[in-house]
Design a protein around this motif. Sequence first.
Motif, PDB file in Angstrom:
ATOM      1  N   ARG A   1       0.850  -1.199   0.000  1.00  0.00           N
ATOM      2  CA  ARG A   1       0.000   0.000   0.000  1.00  0.00           C
ATOM      3  C   ARG A   1       0.885   1.248   0.000  1.00  0.00           C
ATOM      4  O   ARG A   1       1.053   1.913   1.029  1.00  0.00           O
ATOM      5  N   ALA A   2       1.427   1.561  -1.154  1.00  0.00           N
ATOM      6  CA  ALA A   2       2.381   2.666  -1.249  1.00  0.00           C
ATOM      7  C   ALA A   2       1.723   4.008  -0.960  1.00  0.00           C
ATOM      8  O   ALA A   2       2.314   4.886  -0.325  1.00  0.00           O
ATOM      9  N   VAL A   3       0.511   4.205  -1.456  1.00  0.00           N
ATOM     10  CA  VAL A   3      -0.275   5.419  -1.182  1.00  0.00           C
ATOM     11  C   VAL A   3      -1.602   4.941  -0.614  1.00  0.00           C
ATOM     12  O   VAL A   3      -2.333   4.183  -1.268  1.00  0.00           O
ATOM     13  N   ASP A   4      -1.919   5.383   0.590  1.00  0.00           N
ATOM     14  CA  ASP A   4      -3.044   4.782   1.305  1.00  0.00           C
ATOM     15  C   ASP A   4      -3.942   5.848   1.933  1.00  0.00           C
ATOM     16  O   ASP A   4      -3.897   6.103   3.134  1.00  0.00           O
ATOM     17  N   GLY A   5      -4.747   6.504   1.089  1.00  0.00           N
ATOM     18  CA  GLY A   5      -5.690   7.494   1.595  1.00  0.00           C
ATOM     19  C   GLY A   5      -5.150   8.910   1.627  1.00  0.00           C
ATOM     20  O   GLY A   5      -5.393   9.649   2.585  1.00  0.00           O
ATOM     21  N   VAL A   6      -4.444   9.313   0.577  1.00  0.00           N
ATOM     22  CA  VAL A   6      -3.837  10.651   0.512  1.00  0.00           C
ATOM     23  C   VAL A   6      -4.850  11.652  -0.048  1.00  0.00           C
ATOM     24  O   VAL A   6      -5.512  11.380  -1.054  1.00  0.00           O
ATOM     25  N   SER A   7      -4.949  12.812   0.615  1.00  0.00           N
ATOM     26  CA  SER A   7      -5.840  13.885   0.161  1.00  0.00           C
ATOM     27  C   SER A   7      -5.126  15.218   0.265  1.00  0.00           C
ATOM     28  O   SER A   7      -4.496  15.514   1.290  1.00  0.00           O
TER      29      SER A   7
ATOM     30  N   GLY B   1      10.691   6.624   0.564  1.00  0.00           N
ATOM     31  CA  GLY B   1       9.843   5.476   0.841  1.00  0.00           C
ATOM     32  C   GLY B   1       8.495   5.828   1.434  1.00  0.00           C
ATOM     33  O   GLY B   1       7.706   4.936   1.753  1.00  0.00           O
ATOM     34  N   CYS B   2       8.203   7.141   1.555  1.00  0.00           N
ATOM     35  CA  CYS B   2       6.916   7.554   2.135  1.00  0.00           C
ATOM     36  C   CYS B   2       5.779   7.550   1.116  1.00  0.00           C
ATOM     37  O   CYS B   2       4.608   7.639   1.499  1.00  0.00           O
ATOM     38  N   GLY B   3       6.102   7.482  -0.168  1.00  0.00           N
ATOM     39  CA  GLY B   3       5.069   7.448  -1.197  1.00  0.00           C
ATOM     40  C   GLY B   3       4.917   8.744  -1.972  1.00  0.00           C
ATOM     41  O   GLY B   3       3.931   8.919  -2.703  1.00  0.00           O
ATOM     42  N   LYS B   4       5.888   9.658  -1.859  1.00  0.00           N
ATOM     43  CA  LYS B   4       5.769  10.965  -2.529  1.00  0.00           C
ATOM     44  C   LYS B   4       5.793  10.809  -4.046  1.00  0.00           C
ATOM     45  O   LYS B   4       4.921  11.340  -4.748  1.00  0.00           O
ATOM     46  N   SER B   5       6.779  10.110  -4.560  1.00  0.00           N
ATOM     47  CA  SER B   5       6.901   9.975  -6.016  1.00  0.00           C
ATOM     48  C   SER B   5       5.777   9.129  -6.599  1.00  0.00           C
ATOM     49  O   SER B   5       5.291   9.400  -7.705  1.00  0.00           O
TER      50      SER B   5
ATOM     51  N   TYR C   1       3.999  10.478   5.473  1.00  0.00           N
ATOM     52  CA  TYR C   1       4.692   9.386   6.156  1.00  0.00           C
ATOM     53  C   TYR C   1       3.913   8.092   5.962  1.00  0.00           C
ATOM     54  O   TYR C   1       2.696   8.045   6.191  1.00  0.00           O
ATOM     55  N   ALA C   2       4.602   7.072   5.510  1.00  0.00           N
ATOM     56  CA  ALA C   2       4.026   5.731   5.370  1.00  0.00           C
ATOM     57  C   ALA C   2       2.727   5.742   4.569  1.00  0.00           C
ATOM     58  O   ALA C   2       1.724   5.138   4.953  1.00  0.00           O
ATOM     59  N   GLY C   3       2.753   6.450   3.447  1.00  0.00           N
ATOM     60  CA  GLY C   3       1.611   6.436   2.532  1.00  0.00           C
ATOM     61  C   GLY C   3       0.471   7.346   2.904  1.00  0.00           C
ATOM     62  O   GLY C   3      -0.576   7.321   2.254  1.00  0.00           O
ATOM     63  N   LYS C   4       0.627   8.183   3.958  1.00  0.00           N
ATOM     64  CA  LYS C   4      -0.441   9.074   4.394  1.00  0.00           C
ATOM     65  C   LYS C   4       0.084  10.486   4.627  1.00  0.00           C
ATOM     66  O   LYS C   4       1.276  10.677   4.906  1.00  0.00           O
ATOM     67  N   ILE C   5      -0.825  11.465   4.538  1.00  0.00           N
ATOM     68  CA  ILE C   5      -0.508  12.838   4.951  1.00  0.00           C
ATOM     69  C   ILE C   5      -0.706  12.916   6.465  1.00  0.00           C
ATOM     70  O   ILE C   5      -1.808  12.658   6.962  1.00  0.00           O
ATOM     71  N   VAL C   6       0.359  13.254   7.197  1.00  0.00           N
ATOM     72  CA  VAL C   6       0.247  13.329   8.657  1.00  0.00           C
ATOM     73  C   VAL C   6       0.122  14.767   9.150  1.00  0.00           C
ATOM     74  O   VAL C   6      -0.323  15.009  10.275  1.00  0.00           O
ATOM     75  N   GLU C   7       0.534  15.736   8.325  1.00  0.00           N
ATOM     76  CA  GLU C   7       0.380  17.139   8.701  1.00  0.00           C
ATOM     77  C   GLU C   7       0.364  17.986   7.437  1.00  0.00           C
ATOM     78  O   GLU C   7       1.076  17.710   6.473  1.00  0.00           O
TER      79      GLU C   7
END
Length: 435
Positions: free
Chosen positions: A127-133, A149-153, A335-341
């Motif tokens: 799950r490289a990108v997991d619920g990004v908005s 490795g956070c999923g940015k690219s 971080y880890a496929g999600k936006i944390v802030e």
Amino acid sequence: MIPKSETSNLKSEISEISNLKSQIRNPKSEISNLKSEISDPQFSVLNQRSGISNHKSEITNLKSQISDPHSAVLNQRPDTSNHKSEISEISNLKSQIHDPRSSILNQPLLSVSELRVHFRTEDGDARAVDGVSFEIAAGETLGLVGESGCGKSVTAYSILKLLPSPPAEYGGGQINFRGDELISLSEKAMRRVRGNLISMIFQEPMSSLNPIMSIGAQITESIREHEKTSKLRAREAAIDMLRRVGIPSPETRFDDYPHQLSGGMKQRAMIAMALVCRPLLLIADEPTTALDVTIQAQILELLAELQRELKMAVLLITHDLGVVAETCDRVAVMYAGKIVESAPVVSLFETPMHPYTHGLFRSLPALTGKRSQLEVIPGSVPSPLDFPSGCRFRTRCRLARSECLKEPVLRELAPGHFSACHFAEEVGRQAPGSV
């Protein structure tokens, strides 16, 4: 002698003539009377209307009704008692559309909602990108930061549908660009978007340029694909763009191959290729990687100048917080496929509200004080095949508690400032890098 009968007849005729003269003895007075009747053009017309006795009062009443353009309309609406409220509503609407583009500008240029991208592997779904908005407005620069490795690219490639499928699959979410849903577009339709409406500067210009095609041929290929112009006009446009990105002797460099250019010149050529069709959105995936500090500053300055000139939005992907501070309007920490802030850049740098963001600040070199070595965030980014339950940063967080076993929600704590941490208020009261 005139007979008496004839004399009597003459007298009677003279009498009739006298009567006629008395009737027209003053022709001027009749003319004056006629003039007075027609002195007011509405007089004769109004006198023909037996039901109207005083035309002047009627005109006055009509004037009073149309003296205010709003009152003429409102007087025809007996159910409306207070026209001021309607005028106020109209004024509010006008304030919203005072600029013809405002209705468009109020909508984000790009809106990514709950995007999920998975890679099918032998070991399971990664799950490289997991619920990004996130959203990007026209002319805005959004920085997307985080460790490798956070999923940015993967997020960037997903916007342009550049990931090979299989193994990549869209697991859900939406990508809206100017109201069009990109995920559902066909490959033919996406070809009209790529390089034309949305362009991308790839991470490694040395490996992104085709080694067997000249720089000019690679730039004109994009022009001729989207603008359907002649080879001569495409060549002129390519040379002009090479000149604008600061490549010396563009007429000569047009025929050069990638191996004949330095690293900085290759990056400038990539920028020229991305911007030659004047896109609305530029995705810059670490555009200053492998460049020395001097060239890096020149590239960032060039991008900012071209952004102002072309009025385009920029999604800047980087792990360099210094670049973010210098160039971005808003920043999203991934971080880890999600936006944390997510926050305006000034707010994030002054009041970070997530422990991971504090960790990124803590790892920056200090200009004052003594520090034997740079601090690092303990551990590493977890594998997308096996993310921790609850908060994905809890295995590396100094503040981890039992509450962190439950997944936090990205919530707004200040205007435009969002954080996905159970203790965001507490974290926000700490100095940057102190958590």
